[in-house]
Motif scaffolding. Structure first.
Motif, PDB file in Angstrom:
ATOM      1  N   HIS A 160      25.542  31.670 -27.819  1.00 19.94           N
ATOM      2  CA  HIS A 160      25.627  31.648 -26.359  1.00 19.94           C
ATOM      3  C   HIS A 160      26.800  30.791 -25.899  1.00 19.94           C
ATOM      4  O   HIS A 160      27.507  31.147 -24.955  1.00 19.94           O
ATOM      5  CB  HIS A 160      24.315  31.119 -25.775  1.00 19.94           C
ATOM      6  N   MET A 161      27.029  29.678 -26.559  1.00 17.60           N
ATOM      7  CA  MET A 161      28.170  28.829 -26.221  1.00 17.60           C
ATOM      8  C   MET A 161      29.483  29.554 -26.485  1.00 17.60           C
ATOM      9  O   MET A 161      30.430  29.465 -25.689  1.00 17.60           O
ATOM     10  CB  MET A 161      28.110  27.530 -27.025  1.00 17.60           C
ATOM     11  N   GLU A 162      29.551  30.307 -27.561  1.00 19.51           N
ATOM     12  CA  GLU A 162      30.752  31.073 -27.855  1.00 19.51           C
ATOM     13  C   GLU A 162      30.999  32.133 -26.787  1.00 19.51           C
ATOM     14  O   GLU A 162      32.149  32.387 -26.411  1.00 19.51           O
ATOM     15  CB  GLU A 162      30.637  31.719 -29.233  1.00 19.51           C
ATOM     16  N   ALA A 163      29.924  32.744 -26.280  1.00 17.46           N
ATOM     17  CA  ALA A 163      30.062  33.738 -25.212  1.00 17.46           C
ATOM     18  C   ALA A 163      30.575  33.082 -23.935  1.00 17.46           C
ATOM     19  O   ALA A 163      31.414  33.649 -23.223  1.00 17.46           O
ATOM     20  CB  ALA A 163      28.727  34.434 -24.962  1.00 17.46           C
ATOM     21  N   ALA A 164      30.063  31.880 -23.631  1.00 16.12           N
ATOM     22  CA  ALA A 164      30.523  31.163 -22.434  1.00 16.12           C
ATOM     23  C   ALA A 164      31.988  30.757 -22.578  1.00 16.12           C
ATOM     24  O   ALA A 164      32.766  30.823 -21.613  1.00 16.12           O
ATOM     25  CB  ALA A 164      29.650  29.930 -22.199  1.00 16.12           C
ATOM     26  N   GLN A 165      32.386  30.354 -23.776  1.00 17.33           N
ATOM     27  CA  GLN A 165      33.778  29.980 -23.991  1.00 17.33           C
ATOM     28  C   GLN A 165      34.707  31.190 -23.947  1.00 17.33           C
ATOM     29  O   GLN A 165      35.879  31.059 -23.593  1.00 17.33           O
ATOM     30  CB  GLN A 165      33.907  29.251 -25.332  1.00 17.33           C
TER      31      GLN A 165
END
Length: 430
Positions: free
Chosen positions: A237-242
């Protein structure tokens, strides 16, 4: 922000000026109507006996009653000047005089004044300055972190500085830009035993992206997806936000342009992604609305229940979009621009349209009966129309791509979104 965007579209089509004012120490103007006590401030406690406190008569910053007290006093002042609050948005104050209208919308201590009654605008300015300590910031250029640029082509809003500050804060100012805000068919969900990310950092990042989506419809779907995992974000999820940040790196100056199209018709396009959520198979419905040919509102949200068919998913999407149309029509009516005909609610599902228009009761629609009657009532009242629009239609295709998380950014020019920084006085770059 929805009301402000509607006002921008009206101002662009009617060529109204936009003025900005700021109230100095707004919360100190509020009067308290309830008993509030506080400990004596440092330096004044020497003459107080043990157990003695101060009773406040005026509001202070940090007091939870202060915002309400300030807005209450401001509302009374506006009513004294002959203004009334809009039923569609209580922060919008209106006054009609001799066929002319003056609008004031306020957010805490920042306010925008627009309209075609120049005499009343000047009078309102004098009254407010005599009542409160205020600053005249001139023509609207910067409001709540949103940059406002005006040219012969219309009114352009963006958050370029906000984007650059966000990239610098997250250390991605020199990152490689991404072509899209989200991978196609991402299938993000809560993985079993998935590696957890920093919860506080994730929540701060997504919160800032949510505010950025006020001027960036191209990231609205992606932000809606990543915001579903705020309670327990994982590394994926953090990778998607980044990735959204990397997309913003290449589109920092994008925003929304409000053109002069010579009308104030209300239109809405709606679509749904049936059972698209891998975790619970709920559908995602979305819509965007146009006022005077300009994009003013957009939503992409997962539905509350599981839809048993694509028609049901589309049907619920129409009902949510219809509520938006009714709100916009009411807002325009308050301003003084009532809709003379029905508003078009575009849909690409013939089954959903037929169920909406068919007066015969169907057993297969009992589970969506409230939505069905709601839509049918507005159809019979001539408030809306439900024309079929093929998915290949350019505007329907835009929303389809937004809901499905595809390359929405490639369609920006169709919604008058671009970066005008290279030609501020000419056409906005698309």
């Amino acid at each position: 922000m929805d009301t402000i965007r509607v006002l921008f579209s009206v101002a662009a089509n009617k060529e109204w000026s936009l003025h900005q004012f700021d109230v100095t120490n707004a919360f100190l103007h509020g009067d308290l109507t309830e008993e509030v006590y506080m400990d004596a401030p440092p330096g004044f406690s020497g003459g107080f006996k043990e157990g003695e406190v101060c009773r406040l008569k005026k509001s202070l910053y940090g007091l939870k009653q202060s915002p309400r007290a300030w807005f209450g006093k401001f509302t009374l002042a506006m009513k004294e000047y002959g203004y009334h609050q809009s039923n569609a948005d209580h922060t919008l104050f209106l006054k009609r005089r001799n066929g002319l209208v003056t609008c004031l919308i306020i957010y805490v201590d920042d306010m925008i004044i627009t309209g075609d009654d120049t005499e009343e605008i000047a009078r309102l300015k004098r009254n407010l300055f005599s009542k409160f300590e205020m600053k005249d910031l001139g023509n609207l250029k910067y409001f709540l972190g949103i940059e406002v640029l005006r040219s012969k082509q219309g009114i352009f809003i963006c958050q370029k500085k906000y984007v650059l500050d966000l990239l610098a804060e997250t250390g991605l100012i020199d990152c490689k830009p991404a072509d899209t805000p989200m991978v196609v068919n991402h299938n993000l969900h809560m993985e079993l035993n998935g590696e957890l990310a920093d919860k506080g950092r994730y929540q701060r990042l997504v919160g800032k992206l949510i505010y950025l989506s006020h001027t960036r419809p191209d990231i609205a779907y992606a932000v809606g997806v990543v915001s579903q995992f705020m309670h327990q974000p994982q590394v994926a999820h953090m990778e998607a936000a980044q990735r959204i940040l990397r997309y913003l790196k290449g589109t920092a100056g994008h925003g929304v342009l409000f053109k002069t199209n010579g009308h104030l018709k209300v239109e809405l396009y709606t679509d749904a992604d049936w059972a698209g959520d891998k975790g619970n198979r709920r559908s995602t419905s979305g819509y965007f609305s146009l006022v005077g040919g300009n994009l003013v509102t957009w939503r992409s949200k997962k539905q509350n229940v599981v839809a048993l068919s694509s028609a049901e998913a589309e049907f619920r999407g129409i009902a949510r979009g219809l509520s938006e149309v009714l709100w916009i029509r009411k807002l325009l009516e308050d301003i003084g621009f009532s809709q003379k005909g029905p508003s078009k609610v575009m849909c690409d599902n013939t089954a959903a349209i037929q169920i909406s228009e068919n007066p015969v009761q169907h057993d297969r629609t009992k589970h969506v009966e409230v939505d069905r009657h709601f839509i049918k009532e507005k159809l019979e009242g001539g408030i809306i129309e439900l024309p079929y629009v093929a998915s290949k239609d350019q505007l329907a295709d835009i929303l389809t791509k937004a809901v499905n998380g595809n390359a929405f950014s490639s369609c920006l020019s169709k919604l008058s979104i671009g970066d005008p920084t290279t030609q501020l006085e000419g056409e906005c770059q698309k």
